[in-house]
Design an enzyme around this catalytic site. Structure first.
Site, PDB file in Angstrom:
ATOM      1  CD  GLU B 128      -3.084  -0.607   0.128  1.00 30.87           C
ATOM      2  OE1 GLU B 128      -2.861  -0.460  -0.986  1.00 30.87           O
ATOM      3  OE2 GLU B 128      -4.165  -0.284   0.573  1.00 30.87           O
ATOM      4  CB  THR B 181      -3.765   9.705  -3.698  1.00 37.08           C
ATOM      5  OG1 THR B 181      -4.272   8.380  -4.535  1.00 37.08           O
ATOM      6  CG2 THR B 181      -3.802   9.366  -2.283  1.00 37.08           C
TER       7      THR B 181
END
Lengths: 306, 306
Positions: B128, B181
């Site tokens: 991640e 993001t």
């Protein structure tokens, strides 16, 4: 039945990570109240022993709570209230909440229970408004429902009860100093960083989960307050040393009860709760402040009919 | 056994009121992966179908997660990974998390399960970190454990699983737009008022309680996000209309999946989840954006061996 005698329990609000939401109900500390239906309409407070508190129902939390309920009922019934006050006002363990909750609970019983627990909490909150200026529910909810309670919303009022793990005990030390509500509010910061909020919510979520699953380790890991305690604890003499003594004596966690000045600890089992009490006492023996210490199981049912 | 075939599920992080903590596991959407133990040490990604993603293990989330695990193992074993990528990257339903979680889960199975679920989550988080710059666990945790998960602490890493109510279904619409993001982070305010935090915690506490007690009304009342959604939803076309359509079609609640752009809804029962899907579709038929819609039971067990 036209008279009822009650035990109205003390409570611990916030419980470290549940600021303004979480509360728990104590078993061994509480007021005793007699509520009596009388022919004269309205609310009379006929006697208060143990503390010097106003008998005028408009100036007394139990009176205000009872009156708000009678106003809603819109009938001509009348009630007389006697209070044997065993919880010291200003202690931070829900003294006003106990009286307010007891009054509305008792009247509701005498009338054949027309109201739900949530409605009783709402009426009792009106007493809290007199006591602290805001109609909060985090002490009256556990007093009425027992166990742990979460006030998840005020508009509409929503309260959820969590049955506590069976071996959970609370120890509370009440240092007899006065902490003004205004002071305990004014030391708080009005904003929280997103990062700190996420930490606090992690602890809060862990505590709730630990209560549901009876996971004492998870409860212990979760009893932290990242937001309120660092600011409010400066108003309480020897807070850090008391907390340290609690943890050293095996407590799962320790923090400020409500807005203080009482400090609570939660423990697994009565024996540990007693050791924690001894640890608290040892710290306070060196402090020039009177104090009470209470050890209590978590009260599963709330107000009890005696 | 030197080869294992897996279903690595998509996940929904945040779930309205559980920002950076809560996640849930989907059942009908996920990658398929084959992990094979080979004689050559290290990690090879031999094949990726369905999406154009790097085969270099250092540049691939599954590779990075697997390598971090092998580094910890400190042995000379080697693994080959094949991925049939069915979750679109950038969808907001844990595409990178599924691959990272699948890789470490598969290797752990082939090695005879030397690691706990929490340890697997830690290794998958390293994948991640490659994908989003931060080693978060709110998607990898539900992918590995199933159900709902709460990441209650990162240091040390602590994850709690909650088994979801049996009739709970998710519906997800993925509008195929790119939300960077960086953008989805930059729209967030870095501070929250104490009052708003208390509201959010009330919802969070209510949701957790609703999950434990299978109280669908409480779940419905709790699925609100006071903090993140008002800011992030502006990045998602027709967010308000989709949410309204979900609620009008009987959803318990609706919000942004992870950092978006996917929008999720939770419903009681498959029939309602299908109506909600139809409502989502109706809104998006008038929008010049491609979209996928998924309907899924909550996955109770996480990654599945096929």
């Amino acid at each position: 039945m036209n008279e009822i005698k009650l035990f109205a329990p003390a409570t611990i609000a916030n419980v470290s990570c549940g600021f303004d939401i979480l509360g728990l109900c104590l078993d061994s500390v509480g007021d005793e109240m007699i509520i009596r239906q009388v022919s004269e309409p309205g609310v009379t407070i006929s006697k208060i022993s143990g503390q010097d508190l106003p008998l005028d129902p408009q100036k007394n939390v139990a009176g205000v709570a009872a009156l708000s309920m009678l106003e809603h009922l819109n009938t001509n019934v009348g009630f007389e209230i006697e209070i044997e006050k065993k919880i010291k006002p200003g202690s931070g363990i829900g003294s006003s909440a106990a009286s307010a909750a007891g009054a509305v609970f008792g009247i509701n019983e005498l009338l054949g229970k027309p109201y739900t627990q949530t409605e009783l909490i709402f009426f009792a909150m009106q007493g809290e408004k007199l006591a602290s200026g805001s109609a909060h529910a985090d002490n009256v909810a556990p007093a009425i429902m027992g166990g742990f309670t979460m006030v998840t919303s005020y508009d509409p009022l929503q309260v959820t009860k969590i049955n506590p793990p069976k071996e959970l005990y609370a120890t509370v030390i009440h240092p007899q100093i006065e902490v003004k509500t205004a002071d305990s509010r004014s030391v708080l910061k009005q904003n929280v960083s997103l990062k700190t909020m996420v930490q606090q919510m992690g602890n809060f979520g862990g505590l709730i989960s630990g209560l549901y699953t009876e996971d004492y380790n998870l409860i212990a890991r979760s009893l932290h307050d990242e937001i309120i305690e660092p600011h409010r604890s400066i108003l309480i003499p020897e807070f850090d040393r008391v907390k340290e003594a609690c943890l050293n004596n095996g407590a799962l966690g320790s923090g400020i009860s409500g807005s203080g000045p009482s400090i609570f600890a939660l423990s697994r089992g009565e024996e540990t709760a007693q050791k924690v009490a001894a640890g608290m006492q040892q710290v306070y023996q060196g402090v020039q402040v009177d104090f009470d210490i209470h050890i209590s199981k978590i009260n599963q049912e709330g107000i009890k009919i005696l």
